[in-house]
Enzyme design. Structure first.
Site, PDB file in Angstrom:
ATOM      1  N   TYR A   1       0.850  -1.192   0.000  1.00 16.71           N
ATOM      2  CA  TYR A   1       0.000   0.000   0.000  1.00 16.71           C
ATOM      3  C   TYR A   1       0.882   1.237   0.000  1.00 16.71           C
ATOM      4  O   TYR A   1       1.817   1.342   0.800  1.00 16.71           O
ATOM      5  CB  TYR A   1      -0.904   0.004   1.240  1.00 16.71           C
TER       6      TYR A   1
ATOM      7  N   LYS B   1       3.692   8.564   9.096  1.00 19.50           N
ATOM      8  CA  LYS B   1       3.450   7.935  10.390  1.00 19.50           C
ATOM      9  C   LYS B   1       4.435   8.417  11.481  1.00 19.50           C
ATOM     10  O   LYS B   1       4.288   9.525  11.941  1.00 19.50           O
ATOM     11  CB  LYS B   1       3.420   6.410  10.227  1.00 19.50           C
TER      12      LYS B   1
ATOM     13  N   ASP C   1       9.205   2.712   0.078  1.00 17.10           N
ATOM     14  CA  ASP C   1       8.126   3.348   0.826  1.00 17.10           C
ATOM     15  C   ASP C   1       8.289   2.928   2.282  1.00 17.10           C
ATOM     16  O   ASP C   1       7.887   1.845   2.681  1.00 17.10           O
ATOM     17  CB  ASP C   1       6.770   2.914   0.266  1.00 17.10           C
TER      18      ASP C   1
HETATM   19  C1  LIG Z   1       0.057   4.324   5.781  1.00 18.83           C
HETATM   20  C2  LIG Z   1       0.862   4.098   4.569  1.00 18.83           C
HETATM   21  C3  LIG Z   1       0.811   4.980   3.469  1.00 18.83           C
HETATM   22  C4  LIG Z   1      -0.185   6.088   3.380  1.00 18.83           C
HETATM   23  O1  LIG Z   1       0.015   7.076   4.346  1.00 18.83           O
HETATM   24  P1  LIG Z   1      -1.197   8.061   4.719  1.00 18.83           P
HETATM   25  O2  LIG Z   1      -0.589   8.984   5.704  1.00 18.83           O
HETATM   26  O3  LIG Z   1      -2.289   7.199   5.252  1.00 18.83           O
HETATM   27  O4  LIG Z   1      -1.598   8.744   3.463  1.00 18.83           O
HETATM   28  C5  LIG Z   1       1.687   4.772   2.440  1.00 18.83           C
HETATM   29  N1  LIG Z   1       2.570   3.758   2.458  1.00 18.83           N
HETATM   30  C6  LIG Z   1       2.648   2.890   3.476  1.00 18.83           C
HETATM   31  C7  LIG Z   1       3.668   1.809   3.463  1.00 18.83           C
HETATM   32  C8  LIG Z   1       1.787   3.020   4.563  1.00 18.83           C
HETATM   33  O5  LIG Z   1       1.840   2.126   5.547  1.00 18.83           O
END
Ligand SMILES: *Cc1c(COP(=O)(O)O)cnc(C)c1O
Length: 428
Positions: free
Chosen positions: A144, A267, A239
């Site tokens: 994601y 995060k 990511d």
């Molecule tokens: C949570 C998450 C996102 C998205 O971040 P948001 O602040 O919810 O837009 C993107 N990549 C990874 C790996 C994530 O865990």
């Protein structure tokens, strides 16, 4: 446990907010039942509107690495607020957190702050495309990267064809530029690269996956991706929105000693306020506006409250040399406890764990990619989830989520959790 007030609030919310929530997974659709409405949180605990206390294994989906309402973060935000909450002008604070981040993370010279992980990943692929002058990207099924169009893609008809939209509103035109690969399958990536030679700008990956449960990269996988990128003038984008400042001070780049070309954060980097960031070497970052032609902007980017929270958080992590091993020890202790509790009751399971990320899958086979993660028994998970909730243990309301271990958890909390799991296991 009673959830009367949460039920009433959920009904009311649904009248004015789609599904009653501002992010879908909060609605408990995968597990059924009524979402509990949070009222406050402190340390390892979250308290709901009915006055129930839960040991929290979601921790705002990751940011609360050091526990809820972590005093240095709370104090920094309160102090900053008194001086004005947004200026739309550069501040010294932004340079301070950027300097600290650049010193903690290997292989980056410059960092740009945005407001979410979604924004970070969206901007990272634009930068990669602008830098390489190519259009396509490879992403992995089950990873994601936020909800921007390029990432809401399902597998196409054949393994080497382009993807198709997996949400209405994403155009075919966008989908054709995203290629979907299997996690931990280097051969699959090689096939995609061969079939789309000289058109691929970047590979984006969660270097330790956390959005299909926790799935570690198999030996040599990340190294293989790096080699493919280097050989084909493609960029490797890590990511690290979930793993950054969590699995090591410098994230997976440090943990696995691999240099990515662009890294995305979110995060933890915001300490619980809305922050994302992306970073790279000068050569790549200098392509961004205003230095270069790749446009990217934000009215509230680098917001002083968000930067104050993030700076306090990163400082606390940077100054605590025992943090990462403490987190890992607690997670390992929990792992052993869960495994024993489930085994005693003959519950088929497999557990994945890296650092302070752990996931429990109700399936026999090892979970190494999206397909194997999807084989887990969802009915068992639902019972497990609701059983634990009723005992005051709050895990993510979906079998595809990682548990986030916080340093605020004591061994007493962990023992209480394991005891609850042992009780629940008898009912599965
Ligand atoms: C949570 C998450 C996102 C998205 O971040 P948001 O602040 O919810 O837009 C993107 N990549 C990874 C790996 C994530 O865990």
């Amino acid at each position: 446990m009673l959830y009367q007030r949460s039920s009433a609030l959920f009904k009311e919310a649904q009248q004015v907010i789609p599904g009653g929530v501002n992010s879908p997974v909060r609605a408990f659709k995968a597990v059924g039942g009524t979402p509990i409405f949070a009222k406050s949180a402190k340390g390892a605990y979250v308290y709901d509107e009915d006055g129930n206390r839960f040991i929290d294994y979601i921790n705002s989906w990751g940011p609360m690495l050091l526990g809820h309402a972590f005093p240095p973060v709370v104090d920094a935000v309160i102090e900053k607020t008194k001086e004005g909450t947004s200026f739309g002008m550069p501040t010294a604070l932004e340079t301070e957190i950027a300097e600290l981040a650049v010193s903690m993370v290997p292989n980056i010279d410059k960092i740009r702050f945005v407001n979410s992980g979604t924004e970070a990943c969206m901007s990272a692929i634009r930068l990669a495309r602008g830098y390489t002058k190519k259009d396509k990207i490879i992403k992995f099924a089950g990873c994601y990267h936020g909800h921007s169009d390029s990432f809401l893609i399902a597998a196409g008809s054949g393994a080497v064809t382009f993807g198709t939209p997996n949400s209405p509103g994403v155009t075919q035109g966008t989908a054709k530029d995203t290629l979907l690969a299997r996690y931990n399958d280097l051969e699959n990536v090689k096939e995609l690269v061969e079939a789309n030679s000289s058109e691929i700008a970047a590979i984006i990956i969660e270097p330790v996956a956390g959005n299909m449960g926790c799935i570690p990269p198999i030996e040599g996988f990340l190294e293989g991706l790096k080699a493919i990128c280097d050989a084909n003038n493609m960029l490797l984008i890590f990511d690290e929105v979930m793993t950054g400042f969590r699995l090591a001070k410098g994230g997976v780049q440090e943990l696995k000693s691999i240099d990515a070309d662009i890294v995305c954060f979110g995060k933890v980097v915001g300490g619980g306020l809305p922050v994302g960031a992306f970073a790279s070497r000068n050569e790549i970052m200098n392509h961004l506006a205003p230095l270069g032609p790749v446009y990217q902007a934000g009215t509230l980017s680098g917001n002083p409250l968000a930067m104050a929270a993030g700076l306090s958080m990163l400082r606390a992590i940077n100054n605590d040399s025992g943090l990462m091993s403490r987190l890992e020890e607690k997670t390992k202790y929990l792992h052993n406890g869960i495994a024993l509790a489930l085994s005693k009751n003959n519950i088929t399971h497999s557990i994945n764990r890296v650092g302070s990320m752990i996931s429990v899958h109700f399936s026999e086979d090892p979970v190494v990619d999206f397909e194997s993660a999807a084989k887990g028994n969802n009915d068992t998970f639902k019972k497990f989830f609701h059983g634990l909730l009723d005992k005051g243990i709050y895990i993510a309301p979906s079998a595809f989520e990682t548990w986030f271990i916080t340093d605020a958890l004591t061994y007493e909390d962990l023992n209480e959790t394991i005891a609850a799991i042992e009780e629940v296991a008898k009912t599965l």
